[in-house]
Scaffold this motif. Structure first.
Motif, mmCIF file in Angstrom:
data_model
loop_
_atom_site.group_PDB
_atom_site.id
_atom_site.type_symbol
_atom_site.label_atom_id
_atom_site.label_comp_id
_atom_site.label_asym_id
_atom_site.label_seq_id
_atom_site.Cartn_x
_atom_site.Cartn_y
_atom_site.Cartn_z
ATOM 1 N N GLN A 64 0.812 -1.219 0.000
ATOM 2 C CA GLN A 64 0.000 0.000 0.000
ATOM 3 C C GLN A 64 0.843 1.266 0.000
ATOM 4 O OE1 GLN A 64 -3.226 -0.531 -0.335
ATOM 5 N NE2 GLN A 64 -3.738 1.640 -0.537
ATOM 6 N N ILE A 65 2.027 1.243 0.601
ATOM 7 C CA ILE A 65 2.865 2.437 0.580
ATOM 8 C C ILE A 65 3.280 2.770 -0.858
ATOM 9 C CG2 ILE A 65 5.013 3.486 1.390
ATOM 10 C CD1 ILE A 65 2.953 3.090 3.572
ATOM 11 N N GLU A 66 3.653 1.757 -1.615
ATOM 12 C CA GLU A 66 4.028 1.987 -3.010
ATOM 13 C C GLU A 66 2.833 2.493 -3.820
ATOM 14 O OE1 GLU A 66 7.079 -0.372 -1.165
ATOM 15 O OE2 GLU A 66 4.904 -0.653 -1.236
ATOM 16 N N ILE A 67 1.654 1.932 -3.547
ATOM 17 C CA ILE A 67 0.449 2.411 -4.228
ATOM 18 C C ILE A 67 0.166 3.860 -3.847
ATOM 19 C CG2 ILE A 67 -2.052 2.105 -4.376
ATOM 20 C CD1 ILE A 67 -1.553 -0.913 -4.093
ATOM 21 N N MET A 68 0.333 4.194 -2.574
ATOM 22 C CA MET A 68 0.141 5.577 -2.125
ATOM 23 C C MET A 68 1.089 6.521 -2.861
ATOM 24 S SD MET A 68 1.014 7.252 1.597
ATOM 25 C CE MET A 68 2.757 7.172 1.172
ATOM 26 N N VAL A 69 2.349 6.123 -2.987
ATOM 27 C CA VAL A 69 3.348 6.958 -3.660
ATOM 28 C C VAL A 69 2.946 7.222 -5.106
ATOM 29 C CG1 VAL A 69 5.706 6.918 -4.561
ATOM 30 C CG2 VAL A 69 5.278 6.333 -2.168
ATOM 31 N N VAL A 70 2.526 6.180 -5.811
ATOM 32 C CA VAL A 70 2.155 6.326 -7.220
ATOM 33 C C VAL A 70 0.896 7.166 -7.372
ATOM 34 C CG1 VAL A 70 1.287 5.060 -9.232
ATOM 35 C CG2 VAL A 70 3.298 4.230 -7.999
ATOM 36 N N ARG A 222 -14.651 -5.988 1.782
ATOM 37 C CA ARG A 222 -14.413 -4.907 2.743
ATOM 38 C C ARG A 222 -12.970 -4.430 2.683
ATOM 39 N NH1 ARG A 222 -13.005 -5.913 8.841
ATOM 40 N NH2 ARG A 222 -11.171 -6.448 7.619
ATOM 41 N N ASP A 223 -12.038 -5.378 2.656
ATOM 42 C CA ASP A 223 -10.619 -5.010 2.604
ATOM 43 C C ASP A 223 -10.284 -4.289 1.307
ATOM 44 O OD1 ASP A 223 -10.365 -6.204 5.047
ATOM 45 O OD2 ASP A 223 -9.338 -8.000 4.316
ATOM 46 N N ALA A 224 -10.885 -4.729 0.200
ATOM 47 C CA ALA A 224 -10.631 -4.079 -1.089
ATOM 48 C C ALA A 224 -11.122 -2.638 -1.076
ATOM 49 C CB ALA A 224 -11.317 -4.858 -2.214
ATOM 50 N N ILE A 225 -12.281 -2.417 -0.477
ATOM 51 C CA ILE A 225 -12.814 -1.054 -0.387
ATOM 52 C C ILE A 225 -11.884 -0.176 0.441
ATOM 53 C CG2 ILE A 225 -14.699 0.329 0.592
ATOM 54 C CD1 ILE A 225 -16.591 -1.969 -0.198
ATOM 55 N N ILE A 226 -11.366 -0.715 1.542
ATOM 56 C CA ILE A 226 -10.448 0.056 2.387
ATOM 57 C C ILE A 226 -9.192 0.419 1.609
ATOM 58 C CG2 ILE A 226 -8.955 -0.106 4.420
ATOM 59 C CD1 ILE A 226 -11.168 -1.759 5.756
ATOM 60 N N ARG A 227 -8.662 -0.515 0.829
ATOM 61 C CA ARG A 227 -7.466 -0.232 0.037
ATOM 62 C C ARG A 227 -7.739 0.842 -1.012
ATOM 63 N NH1 ARG A 227 -6.942 -6.056 0.288
ATOM 64 N NH2 ARG A 227 -5.149 -6.653 1.578
ATOM 65 N N VAL A 228 -8.894 0.759 -1.657
ATOM 66 C CA VAL A 228 -9.235 1.761 -2.671
ATOM 67 C C VAL A 228 -9.414 3.126 -2.030
ATOM 68 C CG1 VAL A 228 -10.975 2.456 -4.351
ATOM 69 C CG2 VAL A 228 -10.233 0.077 -4.256
ATOM 70 N N ALA A 288 -3.336 5.980 6.994
ATOM 71 C CA ALA A 288 -4.169 4.924 6.420
ATOM 72 C C ALA A 288 -3.326 3.912 5.658
ATOM 73 C CB ALA A 288 -5.227 5.537 5.502
ATOM 74 N N ALA A 289 -2.380 4.402 4.843
ATOM 75 C CA ALA A 289 -1.552 3.493 4.045
ATOM 76 C C ALA A 289 -0.644 2.644 4.927
ATOM 77 C CB ALA A 289 -0.724 4.297 3.050
ATOM 78 N N MET A 290 -0.044 3.245 5.950
ATOM 79 C CA MET A 290 0.845 2.503 6.836
ATOM 80 C C MET A 290 0.076 1.453 7.644
ATOM 81 S SD MET A 290 3.463 5.473 8.175
ATOM 82 C CE MET A 290 4.506 4.314 9.064
ATOM 83 N N SER A 291 -1.147 1.766 8.020
ATOM 84 C CA SER A 291 -1.959 0.788 8.745
ATOM 85 C C SER A 291 -2.229 -0.429 7.874
ATOM 86 C CB SER A 291 -3.284 1.423 9.190
ATOM 87 O OG SER A 291 -3.057 2.484 10.109
ATOM 88 N N ILE A 292 -2.574 -0.187 6.614
ATOM 89 C CA ILE A 292 -2.814 -1.302 5.690
ATOM 90 C C ILE A 292 -1.536 -2.095 5.479
ATOM 91 C CG2 ILE A 292 -3.439 -1.886 3.318
ATOM 92 C CD1 ILE A 292 -5.281 0.574 3.355
ATOM 93 N N ALA A 293 -0.423 -1.389 5.301
ATOM 94 C CA ALA A 293 0.863 -2.071 5.093
ATOM 95 C C ALA A 293 1.233 -2.943 6.290
ATOM 96 C CB ALA A 293 1.959 -1.039 4.831
ATOM 97 N N ASP A 294 0.770 -2.568 7.485
ATOM 98 C CA ASP A 294 1.028 -3.364 8.692
ATOM 99 C C ASP A 294 0.002 -4.473 8.894
ATOM 100 O OD1 ASP A 294 3.281 -1.942 9.345
ATOM 101 O OD2 ASP A 294 2.257 -0.562 10.710
ATOM 102 N N GLY A 295 -0.914 -4.615 7.934
ATOM 103 C CA GLY A 295 -1.916 -5.665 8.030
ATOM 104 C C GLY A 295 -3.146 -5.289 8.818
ATOM 105 N N ASN A 296 -3.299 -4.018 9.168
ATOM 106 C CA ASN A 296 -4.448 -3.552 9.942
ATOM 107 C C ASN A 296 -5.426 -2.833 9.016
ATOM 108 O OD1 ASN A 296 -6.213 -2.783 11.943
ATOM 109 N ND2 ASN A 296 -4.952 -1.068 12.661
ATOM 110 N N LEU A 297 -6.335 -3.602 8.430
ATOM 111 C CA LEU A 297 -7.330 -3.018 7.519
ATOM 112 C C LEU A 297 -8.589 -2.701 8.316
ATOM 113 C CD1 LEU A 297 -5.483 -5.092 5.667
ATOM 114 C CD2 LEU A 297 -7.091 -4.346 3.930
ATOM 115 N N ASP A 298 -8.530 -1.596 9.029
ATOM 116 C CA ASP A 298 -9.591 -1.179 9.941
ATOM 117 C C ASP A 298 -10.485 -0.168 9.237
ATOM 118 O OD1 ASP A 298 -11.199 -0.228 11.963
ATOM 119 O OD2 ASP A 298 -9.586 -0.002 13.419
ATOM 120 N N PRO A 299 -11.781 -0.457 9.079
ATOM 121 C CA PRO A 299 -12.674 0.498 8.416
ATOM 122 C C PRO A 299 -12.784 1.827 9.160
ATOM 123 C CG PRO A 299 -13.911 -1.330 9.373
ATOM 124 C CD PRO A 299 -12.472 -1.706 9.445
#
Length: 371
Positions: A64-70, A222-228, A288-299
């Motif tokens: 997710q960090i790389e996606i955030m950067v792009v 749910r996880d996909a929506i959080i990533r988007v 948000a991106a760092m939380s996802i990168a750490d495996g914490n996909l919290d809505p």
């Protein structure tokens, strides 16, 4: 906690910035979004050659960090290529749930030769949930889908769709559907993007995954929506950065009463407030991106980020137009397009108001809350 990008992430940022900056100036972008496709196949190929279209397909290589950067760089240049919606988001679902045979098509996606779309949202669905009205029906060993999906971003040009549908025994499944088997009504959004309404009338579908029975994919949705949502927040931050830069440059060059506008203290104070809003948004996007990168996909974390990005985006978009005067609302001037994209992101996957209500619903779990 280290908030600095790694050398590889910084290189990815610089490479993406260089590619999009060389490709898109305002005039070039206006011409490209005015075409039938709305984006450039040539740029798409360059993005594929850089490896951007396959980010996240192999989590151990990029996340997710790389996606955030792009996406931040995409927002900075308002690049119209549907990197998130035609590649990264639906591709991640296939990478996470698909069979080995289904995952093979990701090579073509990463190479820019195959386009996907995630068809999940439905008419009347104000906030994203895993519950959908589209129905999946089993006929022997095969499945068909019936329903309507709208908006489906990048659905106008997709070769295949990842479609969510209600399962006969409850829950929501994910299916692969060939785009040629559905009816699509393409349209252009007000911010220059493309989407489609997708009609499924007994469309043949292939369940995503290799289980004998189609399993409930609600957690994956749910996880996909959080990533988007996180990726869109990053894109909004990039757009805010450029809107602020355009505004401060305008204040330095536009003259009124014989002096440039940056000589007026009230205007410089307003620009400073815009910078504060930008930094608040940047911090929440990174959170948000760092939380996802750490495996914490919290809505709830996604909602916090969405609320702040929405508030900051509205403030910066409105102030950038106001401080440009009459020219700020014209389509000929770039800042209006940044305001449009920021506004569109605010209304994608729930507005900041919708997410604020989500946070309010969970106030009982906190000893102290500040709105």
């Amino acid at each position: 906690m280290d908030f600095q990008l790694s050398d590889e992430q910084a290189l990815l940022r610089d490479t993406t910035r260089d590619l999009l900056s060389r490709t898109y100036d305002p005039e070039t972008r206006y011409k490209v979004i005015g075409t039938d496709l709305g984006w450039s196949r040539e740029v798409w190929s360059q993005l594929a050659d850089t490896g951007i279209l396959g980010l996240g397909f192999e989590p151990e290589e990029a996340g997710q960090i790389e996606i955030m950067v792009v996406l931040t760089e995409v927002g900075r240049r308002l690049a119209p290529e549907p990197i998130l919606h035609a590649a990264l988001a639906p591709g991640a679902l296939i990478a996470g749930l698909g069979t080995d045979a289904q995952k093979q098509q990701l090579d073509d996606v990463a190479a820019g030769q195959r386009l996907l779309a995630f068809a999940h949202l439905e008419p009347g669905q104000r906030t994203p949930t895993a519950t959908v009205a589209t129905q999946a029906a089993r006929q022997g060993d095969s499945w068909t889908l019936t329903g309507r999906k709208n908006p489906v971003l990048a659905g106008d040009c997709a070769d295949a769709l990842v479609v969510s549908a209600a399962l006969p025994d409850g829950g929501t499944g994910l299916f692969l559907v060939d785009a040629g088997s559905v009816t699509r009504h393409p349209y252009r959004t007000f911010d220059g993007q493309r989407g489609a309404q997708v009609e499924l009338d007994g469309a043949p579908a292939e369940p995503l995954g290799d289980a004998p029975e189609v399993r409930d994919a609600s957690p994956a949705i749910r996880d996909a929506i959080i990533r988007v949502q996180s990726a869109l927040c990053a894109e909004a931050v990039g757009a805010m950065e450029e809107a602020l830069r355009l505004t401060t440059d305008y204040l330095k060059t536009r003259k009124q009463f014989g002096v440039t506008l940056n000589k007026f203290q009230a205007l410089t104070q307003r620009a400073a407030d815009m910078y504060v809003s930008l930094e608040l948004a940047r911090s929440m996007s990174l959170y948000a991106a760092m939380s996802i990168a750490d495996g914490n996909l919290d809505p709830l974390i996604a909602s916090r980020a969405k609320v702040q990005i929405g508030r900051s985006g509205r403030h910066i978009a409105q102030e950038s137009i106001q401080m440009h005067g009459g020219i700020g609302v014209t389509a000929e001037y770039p800042v209006s397009h940044y305001a449009a994209r920021i506004t569109a992101i605010e209304h994608t996957l729930g507005t900041s108001g919708d997410h604020l209500h989500n946070l309010i619903d969970h106030l009982g779990g906190y000893d102290l809350a500040r709105l």
